[in-house]
Design a protein around this motif. Sequence first.
Motif, short mmCIF file in Angstrom:
data_model
loop_
_atom_site.label_atom_id
_atom_site.label_comp_id
_atom_site.label_asym_id
_atom_site.label_seq_id
_atom_site.Cartn_x
_atom_site.Cartn_y
_atom_site.Cartn_z
N PRO A 40 38.95 49.50 70.80
CA PRO A 40 39.46 49.28 69.44
C PRO A 40 38.53 49.94 68.42
CG PRO A 40 38.31 47.32 70.21
CD PRO A 40 38.36 48.26 71.38
N GLY A 41 39.12 50.41 67.34
CA GLY A 41 38.30 50.97 66.28
C GLY A 41 38.82 52.32 65.81
N ALA A 42 38.33 52.73 64.65
CA ALA A 42 38.76 53.98 64.03
C ALA A 42 37.56 54.89 63.80
CB ALA A 42 39.47 53.70 62.71
N VAL A 43 37.81 56.18 63.92
CA VAL A 43 36.81 57.20 63.63
C VAL A 43 36.93 57.55 62.15
CG1 VAL A 43 36.01 59.52 64.19
CG2 VAL A 43 37.02 58.08 65.98
N GLU A 44 35.82 57.37 61.41
CA GLU A 44 35.83 57.56 59.96
C GLU A 44 34.71 58.48 59.51
OE1 GLU A 44 37.28 53.42 58.15
OE2 GLU A 44 35.53 53.18 59.45
N LEU A 45 34.86 59.04 58.32
CA LEU A 45 33.84 59.91 57.75
C LEU A 45 32.53 59.14 57.55
CD1 LEU A 45 33.24 62.74 56.52
CD2 LEU A 45 33.86 61.75 54.30
N LEU A 46 31.42 59.73 57.95
CA LEU A 46 30.12 59.10 57.75
C LEU A 46 29.79 59.06 56.26
CD1 LEU A 46 28.08 60.83 60.60
CD2 LEU A 46 29.01 58.51 60.62
N PRO A 47 29.38 57.89 55.74
CA PRO A 47 29.09 57.76 54.31
C PRO A 47 27.68 58.23 53.98
CG PRO A 47 28.82 55.64 55.35
CD PRO A 47 29.27 56.58 56.44
N ALA A 48 27.42 59.49 54.22
CA ALA A 48 26.08 60.05 54.02
C ALA A 48 26.12 61.12 52.93
CB ALA A 48 25.56 60.64 55.32
N ASP A 49 24.97 61.37 52.32
CA ASP A 49 24.90 62.40 51.28
C ASP A 49 25.13 63.79 51.84
OD1 ASP A 49 24.32 60.47 49.38
OD2 ASP A 49 22.15 60.69 49.58
N VAL A 50 24.74 63.98 53.10
CA VAL A 50 24.90 65.28 53.75
C VAL A 50 25.68 65.11 55.04
CG1 VAL A 50 23.70 67.24 54.80
CG2 VAL A 50 22.73 66.13 52.77
N VAL A 51 26.80 65.79 55.14
CA VAL A 51 27.55 65.89 56.40
C VAL A 51 27.90 67.36 56.61
CG1 VAL A 51 28.47 63.55 56.45
CG2 VAL A 51 29.72 65.33 55.21
N PRO A 52 27.93 67.83 57.83
CA PRO A 52 27.83 67.05 59.06
C PRO A 52 26.42 66.52 59.31
CG PRO A 52 27.87 69.37 59.59
CD PRO A 52 28.16 69.26 58.11
N HIS B 119 28.16 66.17 64.01
CA HIS B 119 29.44 65.52 63.70
C HIS B 119 29.45 65.04 62.27
CE1 HIS B 119 27.97 61.16 64.13
NE2 HIS B 119 26.93 61.91 64.41
N SER B 120 30.64 64.94 61.71
CA SER B 120 30.83 64.40 60.37
C SER B 120 31.50 63.03 60.39
CB SER B 120 31.70 65.35 59.53
OG SER B 120 31.08 66.60 59.37
N TYR B 121 32.13 62.71 61.50
CA TYR B 121 32.87 61.45 61.65
C TYR B 121 32.27 60.64 62.78
CZ TYR B 121 36.40 63.53 58.62
OH TYR B 121 37.05 64.10 57.55
N HIS C 242 23.27 57.44 60.21
CA HIS C 242 23.27 58.56 59.28
C HIS C 242 24.15 58.16 58.11
CE1 HIS C 242 22.74 62.66 57.93
NE2 HIS C 242 24.06 62.76 57.71
N GLY C 243 23.53 57.65 57.07
CA GLY C 243 24.28 57.09 55.95
C GLY C 243 24.67 55.65 56.20
N ALA C 244 25.01 55.33 57.43
CA ALA C 244 25.35 53.98 57.87
C ALA C 244 25.21 53.96 59.39
CB ALA C 244 26.78 53.61 57.47
N PRO C 245 25.11 52.78 60.00
CA PRO C 245 25.09 52.73 61.46
C PRO C 245 26.39 53.26 62.04
CG PRO C 245 24.31 50.66 60.50
CD PRO C 245 24.91 51.45 59.38
N PHE C 246 26.29 53.96 63.16
CA PHE C 246 27.48 54.42 63.87
C PHE C 246 27.19 54.36 65.37
CE2 PHE C 246 24.94 58.25 63.33
CZ PHE C 246 25.01 58.85 64.57
N ILE C 247 28.24 54.33 66.16
CA ILE C 247 28.10 54.23 67.61
C ILE C 247 27.65 55.58 68.17
CG2 ILE C 247 29.35 53.92 69.77
CD1 ILE C 247 31.03 51.80 68.37
#
Length: 218
Positions: free
Chosen positions: A109-121, A149-151, A175-180
């Motif tokens: 379960p879950g969605a792939v979303e844009l990382l909320p960081a100042d710099v992406v990728p 990655h950006s997402y 990167h901007g927020a925790p991600f898996i």
Amino acid sequence: MTELNPCVTVLDYGSGNVRSAVRALERAGATVTLSAKPEDVLTADGLVVPGVGAFGSVMAELKSVDAIRMIGRRVAGGRPVLGICVGLQVLFESSVEHGVRQEGLGEWPGAVELLPADVVPHMGWNTVQPAEGSMLFEGVENERFYFVHSYGVQKWDFDVLQPKMKAPMVTWSQHGAPFIAAIENGPLCATQFHPEKSGDAGARLLRNWVQSLRKKRA
């Protein structure tokens, strides 16, 4: 000896340059085939699903070679699968890349979303926080791995939705927020980073996975 090495198929569906993954897996002790043929995908000791580019494009390419059905058959039969980068992302329910919701394989379960960081990728080396008892990260718990990655998947609801099942091991990065950064869920494993581009740490992680195939076959 080569004949004793686990047989690994790297899924060949048009996902960019996968030769580095093939070479890295060979160095890790696997006999590697690059193929999308059902006999290679379904019978290998391990299947690697690489992924480069956009979520929607990868899903379309997987469908074009009937890989979604074959991945599902392997997982249902308890046969190991390792997803890499977008190969991790497509295992989730959906993506909202570029503001458009697209369906994934739905293994988690879950969605792939844009990382909320100042710099992406998010490009370069980063640390991870491995799950306790991780097989993949044994011996490299404090090392850095290479991300491009950006997402990413930033929320994890499996424990809530599947209370009677053994929870997967989830490794996080930030990167901007925790991600898996990685998941280990029985036969199904995946990394958001590229182990084949992560130097000695990535080589050890791949050896750990290949060794798990050897143990499973024994």
